[in-house]
Design an enzyme around this catalytic site. Sequence first.
Site, PDB file in Angstrom:
ATOM      1  N   GLU A 206      27.937  49.493  40.725  1.00  0.00           N
ATOM      2  CA  GLU A 206      26.826  48.769  41.317  1.00  0.00           C
ATOM      3  C   GLU A 206      26.943  48.902  42.828  1.00  0.00           C
ATOM      4  OE1 GLU A 206      26.806  44.807  39.584  1.00  0.00           O
ATOM      5  OE2 GLU A 206      25.439  45.592  38.061  1.00  0.00           O
TER       6      GLU A 206
ATOM      7  N   CYS B 202      35.078  37.526  40.827  1.00  0.00           N
ATOM      8  CA  CYS B 202      35.792  38.506  40.014  1.00  0.00           C
ATOM      9  C   CYS B 202      36.725  39.384  40.842  1.00  0.00           C
ATOM     10  CB  CYS B 202      34.806  39.383  39.244  1.00  0.00           C
ATOM     11  SG  CYS B 202      33.586  40.214  40.287  1.00  0.00           S
TER      12      CYS B 202
ATOM     13  N   ASN C  43      28.241  32.823  38.625  1.00  0.00           N
ATOM     14  CA  ASN C  43      28.922  32.595  39.902  1.00  0.00           C
ATOM     15  C   ASN C  43      28.108  33.048  41.116  1.00  0.00           C
ATOM     16  OD1 ASN C  43      29.359  35.251  39.046  1.00  0.00           O
ATOM     17  ND2 ASN C  43      31.330  35.404  40.090  1.00  0.00           N
TER      18      ASN C  43
ATOM     19  N   GLU D 207      30.298  45.400  34.801  1.00  0.00           N
ATOM     20  CA  GLU D 207      31.152  44.914  35.895  1.00  0.00           C
ATOM     21  C   GLU D 207      31.861  43.684  35.359  1.00  0.00           C
ATOM     22  OE1 GLU D 207      32.821  43.017  38.402  1.00  0.00           O
ATOM     23  OE2 GLU D 207      30.943  42.458  39.381  1.00  0.00           O
TER      24      GLU D 207
END
Length: 494
Positions: free
Chosen positions: A472, A294, A163, A260
Amino acid sequence: MSHLTLEQELKTAGTYGHFIDGDFPIPRGETAHVTLNPANGTPLAHFAEATSAEVDDAVNAARHAFLTVWGRMTGRERYEHMRRLAVELERRTERLAWLETLDVGKPIGVSRATMRDLPYTVDYYASVLHGLTGETLQVGEHDVLNFTLREPLGVCALIVPWNYPLTLALLKIAPAIAAGNTVVLKPSEVTPLSALELARAVADAGIPAGVINVVFGGGATGNALIHHPGIDKISFTGGTETGKRIYAAAAAGLKRVTLELGGKSPLVVFDDADLPRAIEVAKIDSIRNSGQVCAACTRLIVHEAVADAFVDGLTQALAGVRIGEPGNDETEMGPVINAAQLKRISSYREVGHEEGAHFTECQNIDTRADLKNGYYTAPALFLQASNEMRVSREEIFGPVQTVLRFRTEEEGLRLANDSPYGLAACVFTRDSARAIRTARTIQAGTVCINYGVKAVVEAPFGGYKQSGIGKERGLQAMLDDTQLKSVRLYHGRT
């Protein structure tokens, strides 16, 4: 740059291979993946599937570079190399934008804005690395000096989804190499184009051979990396179920992990909210990257006093979204990534119907001849839904949101937390005390108050619960790419 010229270049180039030890060796495997243009379903390019031997080569090159070059450099030397990489990325902004638009289906205006930010990501970590220090500790021994050192882990395997292929790749690469690690990147086999251009930028920037390696392929390549004994850390962004399998595999070798994973983020709208602003955030989360984000707020938890007005406003806003060819500057929303994702999104319409939710499609694109060959779907809402329904609990990963109503603050926050995920959340209220209460109560890695942007490079990002492990972005990402050593120096008389 003409995207037609770029497409022709890609289609006539033959099969692209991997970037290993600073070079593009001839691929040894016979299997190749085809990447498709989601706007029309036509092939763009062929990429070789890495063999186990090629994965070995990439990991060994990274290990050699870590031991002999990169791991021995001063912070200033790494900084100078990273600055040159940032310059190369900046020089390629327009080409990278078109590659991402062709590969992912993002509107070109969105791709350009995204690519303009990427050199700063590299610059940020190049600067932050100077603050990577240990500390002197006060211990209970007069003749001992105790201090700590931050040291790199070694070789990191970086596995990114389709994505945001280049954004997520650099958000993993930059902190890892800033901390002194070397890396092997595996992009999604669905969207490899920008990773290829990144490899070229790495070569042109003069990054030492083996510091950044790129191997292409699907699940078999990923598995070879995950299980490789030469890997010290695995950083993965993607689905929760895949993340669980990676976590289990990493445990066997006691590898470090950053995961993640998925999300089903809530947007909580109280009765005192700035309604137009909340509606705009909900709209953007629906259409950004065609809902394939997400952290997108896909559970719209709205106070009953303003729910009708919110739904009316959002429905009207989504009805006006310009859906179309990603290469058009006026387009706001392009296609989803491929036929499989379109089928998955469409299947939830029947799921919601069986559960008793009312499916509302905000545009009718069935008659749009210009969209018939691509993987397009219209923004949609599930109304009259409950939080127990699958459409409220499962990550659909498309421009589909579920509207839930609440009466009291306690009920709204209970609904927000009633999810296996905890990646992000947004809250709209003018009550400052309530804003603080909700920020403390909601179980999510990021909580935005009266605001919709959930991630910036300077701040840590990562989820609670089944949304992942580790962080992150921000300084924390670089700290997660290091190990802490305690040094105890006896300075008394012997």
